[in-house]
Design a protein around this motif. Structure first.
Motif, PDB file in Angstrom:
ATOM      1  N   ASP A 180       0.833  -1.209   0.000  1.00 24.91           N
ATOM      2  CA  ASP A 180       0.000   0.000   0.000  1.00 24.91           C
ATOM      3  C   ASP A 180       0.857   1.244   0.000  1.00 24.91           C
ATOM      4  O   ASP A 180       0.528   2.243  -0.646  1.00 24.91           O
ATOM      5  CB  ASP A 180      -0.899   0.004   1.242  1.00 24.91           C
ATOM      6  CG  ASP A 180      -2.148  -0.824   1.020  1.00 24.91           C
ATOM      7  OD1 ASP A 180      -2.869  -1.080   1.995  1.00 24.91           O
ATOM      8  OD2 ASP A 180      -2.390  -1.207  -0.144  1.00 24.91           O
ATOM      9  N   ALA A 183       1.981   1.876  -3.438  1.00 26.23           N
ATOM     10  CA  ALA A 183       0.872   2.335  -4.282  1.00 26.23           C
ATOM     11  C   ALA A 183       0.560   3.802  -4.012  1.00 26.23           C
ATOM     12  O   ALA A 183       0.383   4.607  -4.928  1.00 26.23           O
ATOM     13  CB  ALA A 183      -0.356   1.470  -4.026  1.00 26.23           C
ATOM     14  N   LEU A 184       0.498   4.159  -2.733  1.00 24.58           N
ATOM     15  CA  LEU A 184       0.151   5.544  -2.392  1.00 24.58           C
ATOM     16  C   LEU A 184       1.236   6.505  -2.830  1.00 24.58           C
ATOM     17  O   LEU A 184       0.951   7.591  -3.344  1.00 24.58           O
ATOM     18  CB  LEU A 184      -0.084   5.659  -0.884  1.00 24.58           C
ATOM     19  CG  LEU A 184      -1.386   5.011  -0.392  1.00 24.58           C
ATOM     20  CD1 LEU A 184      -1.396   4.941   1.109  1.00 24.58           C
ATOM     21  CD2 LEU A 184      -2.567   5.810  -0.868  1.00 24.58           C
ATOM     22  N   VAL A 188       0.846   9.659  -5.466  1.00 27.00           N
ATOM     23  CA  VAL A 188       1.141  11.063  -5.180  1.00 27.00           C
ATOM     24  C   VAL A 188       2.253  11.572  -6.085  1.00 27.00           C
ATOM     25  O   VAL A 188       2.221  12.696  -6.549  1.00 27.00           O
ATOM     26  CB  VAL A 188       1.554  11.218  -3.711  1.00 27.00           C
ATOM     27  CG1 VAL A 188       2.029  12.608  -3.454  1.00 27.00           C
ATOM     28  CG2 VAL A 188       0.397  10.898  -2.809  1.00 27.00           C
ATOM     29  N   GLY A 193      -2.269   5.033 -11.179  1.00 24.24           N
ATOM     30  CA  GLY A 193      -3.581   4.584 -10.743  1.00 24.24           C
ATOM     31  C   GLY A 193      -4.615   5.686 -10.690  1.00 24.24           C
ATOM     32  O   GLY A 193      -5.756   5.456 -10.324  1.00 24.24           O
ATOM     33  N   LEU A 194      -4.219   6.911 -11.032  1.00 21.33           N
ATOM     34  CA  LEU A 194      -5.167   8.014 -10.895  1.00 21.33           C
ATOM     35  C   LEU A 194      -5.684   8.523 -12.222  1.00 21.33           C
ATOM     36  O   LEU A 194      -6.673   9.212 -12.288  1.00 21.33           O
ATOM     37  CB  LEU A 194      -4.486   9.191 -10.208  1.00 21.33           C
ATOM     38  CG  LEU A 194      -4.274   9.058  -8.715  1.00 21.33           C
ATOM     39  CD1 LEU A 194      -3.554  10.267  -8.225  1.00 21.33           C
ATOM     40  CD2 LEU A 194      -5.607   8.954  -8.028  1.00 21.33           C
TER      41      LEU A 194
ATOM     42  N   LEU B 148      -6.090   9.110   0.310  1.00 21.24           N
ATOM     43  CA  LEU B 148      -6.170   9.597  -1.069  1.00 21.24           C
ATOM     44  C   LEU B 148      -7.369   8.987  -1.762  1.00 21.24           C
ATOM     45  O   LEU B 148      -7.647   7.799  -1.593  1.00 21.24           O
ATOM     46  CB  LEU B 148      -4.907   9.197  -1.830  1.00 21.24           C
ATOM     47  CG  LEU B 148      -3.605   9.717  -1.257  1.00 21.24           C
ATOM     48  CD1 LEU B 148      -2.466   9.265  -2.143  1.00 21.24           C
ATOM     49  CD2 LEU B 148      -3.612  11.215  -1.183  1.00 21.24           C
ATOM     50  N   SER B 149      -8.054   9.798  -2.535  1.00 25.02           N
ATOM     51  CA  SER B 149      -9.212   9.295  -3.279  1.00 25.02           C
ATOM     52  C   SER B 149      -9.077   9.688  -4.728  1.00 25.02           C
ATOM     53  O   SER B 149      -8.625  10.785  -5.062  1.00 25.02           O
ATOM     54  CB  SER B 149     -10.503   9.884  -2.731  1.00 25.02           C
ATOM     55  OG  SER B 149     -10.569   9.750  -1.355  1.00 25.02           O
ATOM     56  N   LEU B 163      -8.357   5.168  -2.917  1.00 30.43           N
ATOM     57  CA  LEU B 163      -7.328   4.526  -3.712  1.00 30.43           C
ATOM     58  C   LEU B 163      -6.888   3.205  -3.091  1.00 30.43           C
ATOM     59  O   LEU B 163      -6.580   2.253  -3.783  1.00 30.43           O
ATOM     60  CB  LEU B 163      -6.138   5.483  -3.776  1.00 30.43           C
ATOM     61  CG  LEU B 163      -5.322   5.476  -5.042  1.00 30.43           C
ATOM     62  CD1 LEU B 163      -6.223   5.637  -6.221  1.00 30.43           C
ATOM     63  CD2 LEU B 163      -4.359   6.643  -5.002  1.00 30.43           C
ATOM     64  N   SER B 164      -6.800   3.161  -1.772  1.00 29.99           N
ATOM     65  CA  SER B 164      -6.393   1.916  -1.129  1.00 29.99           C
ATOM     66  C   SER B 164      -6.910   1.948   0.293  1.00 29.99           C
ATOM     67  O   SER B 164      -7.478   2.934   0.744  1.00 29.99           O
ATOM     68  CB  SER B 164      -4.873   1.778  -1.143  1.00 29.99           C
ATOM     69  OG  SER B 164      -4.317   2.388  -0.022  1.00 29.99           O
TER      70      SER B 164
END
Lengths: 270, 209
Positions: A180, A183-184, A188, A193-194, B148-149, B163-164
């Protein structure tokens, strides 16, 4: 004989006065602390104050039990003169707390019997004690001692056992997931993924001139790879980035040089 | 359009070059409460501050090389506050012993016409997301715990999906270039958050593949 007793009495009273003065000072500073510094006060320091008071009371008790101390019960205090007038000497002696030696203060300050409620409670307790009897009392004392020593042992000794239990419990519930995290951070840092609710790597259909929205992830990747592959001119043919759907939105920065492989064009000249 | 090397010229004439020191980690939802409690105890005493931000990342593509990236951020919980525009440079590849990710950072405030202005300048929005969470402060260090979205319909910040299942935890310091003691302080603070969160230096370029 009389003189010795008198001297003993005097010495005992003096030491008693000094001990009581210590208790008074401790109480005074404790009350001051509670009233003025209560925001900064911590429980351990409050406990320290209580411990100090308890220690001082203990020394007073020991003093009173001392064999050299004559029994105070045999002494009698009789007020010789009561007057409603203010007595300056007395006021100075008692720090302005007893300015007048009058009829009102005598029952409080010269009291020898405890309060009626306290007397009642004491009587009840002695009745209870007599009911249990000395053997029963002995048994109670032993049980109490055993419980206390058990508790002390548990608290002092195997701290390691407790630690390993709690460590095992904690290990079963990890509080973070490294996948995670990646991924985050990817999201950012460069929108992994966005972009357009689609994960990067799939081919973007991309209508030319569609306004501000562009395929995000693939575009970023292809630009950097494009920079690298422009040096691969001799290899012939465009490399992978071109296949990711470049519908003529921007002029490709990749120049391709398709030449027949001949001896003079060998990239690694000997 | 490579960013000029940080040490040779200031970004704007006369202004101090600010560097952002960054450590990142994440925490699962179920451990969030304990992390927030620990942060409340460790950090400066202030009212717990939550935020909801909408960040848009704009790209300007040159003829060659990497695109120029600008990040525009606005607060959804304070709609009248100005927009915040930020440039983050490439991470400095200094000695490996530096514990935090260091990159050049330029921050400016902007008015509400920022998106149109950037579009006119030639920037194109690359991606956007909504971040909401808590912010804590300890001295110069800033700790942000955010969820985060992803925005499903571009421009619509109401319709989002997470997102997660984790929250992103970032520890950052803005300091002028050349101060290396900052990363030591950050590392000792990060030690205090273990084992709940592992804050570490995550190089974004390694994340791409």
């Amino acid at each position: 004989m009389q003189q010795r007793e008198e001297k003993q009495l005097e010495a005992a009273v003096e030491s008693l006065i000094s001990r009581v003065a210590h208790v008074k000072n401790a109480l005074h500073s404790f009350i001051y602390k509670l009233e003025n510094e209560y925001e900064r006060l911590t429980w351990p320091s409050v406990l320290d104050n209580f411990a100090l008071l308890s220690g001082q009371l203990n020394t007073i008790n020991k003093l009173l039990k001392n064999e050299k101390t004559p029994s105070f019960r045999n002494q009698v205090i009789i007020p010789l003169l009561l007057s409603p007038d203010r007595d300056e000497d007395l006021a100075k002696l008692t720090e302005q707390r007893v300015p007048v030696f009058s009829h009102e203060i005598v029952p409080d300050y010269l009291r020898t019997k405890p309060d009626p409620e306290v007397e009642e409670q004491e009587k009840q307790l002695s009745v209870e004690a007599a009911r249990i009897g000395p053997d029963g009392a002995q048994k109670h004392i032993q049980t109490l001692n055993k419980l206390c020593s058990n508790l002390l042992e548990k608290l002092n000794n195997p701290r390691d056992d407790r630690d390993s239990e709690s460590a095992a419990i904690r290990q079963n519930k990890p509080s973070f997931n490294p996948a995670d995290t990646n991924a985050l951070v990817g999201a950012v840092a460069f929108g992994k993924g966005l972009s357009k609710c689609r994960p990067p790597g799939t081919v973007a259909p991309g209508h030319p001139g569609q306004g501000p929205m562009m395929s995000g992830g693939p575009t970023l990747q292809q630009v950097t790879i494009g920079g690298g592959s422009s040096q691969q001119a001799g290899m012939g043919g465009p490399v992978a980035p071109q296949q990711q759907g470049q519908p003529g939105k921007m002029p490709s920065s990749i120049k391709t040089n398709i030449k027949s492989a001949s001896g003079s064009m060998h990239p690694y000249n000997r | 359009m490579e960013a000029p090397p940080v040490t040779s010229m200031p970004v704007t004439g006369g202004a101090i070059n600010m560097m952002e020191y960054l450590l990142q980690g994440s925490v699962l939802d179920q451990a969030l409460e304990s992390l927030l409690h620990r942060l409340r105890g460790l950090c400066d005493n202030m009212d717990p501050e939550t935020f909801t931000d909408h960040e848009l990342v704009y790209l300007l593509k040159g003829q060659q090389g990497n695109p120029f990236i600008l990040r525009a951020r606005r607060s959804l919980s304070h709609p009248t506050s100005p927009w915040h525009l930020r440039y983050l440079g490439q991470p400095e590849v200094g000695d490996k012993s530096r514990h935090a990710l260091v990159r050049n950072c330029v921050d400016v405030a902007a008015s509400h016409s920022l998106p149109e202005f950037l579009n006119e300048m030639g920037f194109r929005m690359d991606h956007e997301f909504v971040a909401n969470g808590h912010i804590f402060r300890k001295g110069v260090m800033k700790i942000v715990v955010s969820k985060l979205s992803r925005i499903l319909v571009p421009g619509n910040t109401e319709n989002t999906e997470r997102l997660s299942l984790s929250y992103l935890v970032e520890l950052s310091v803005l300091a002028p270039a050349g101060q290396d003691t900052v990363s030591e302080d950050m590392r000792s603070f990060a030690e205090q958050l273990k084992p709940l969160v592992h804050l570490e230096k995550i190089d974004p370029s390694k994340q791409r593949h």
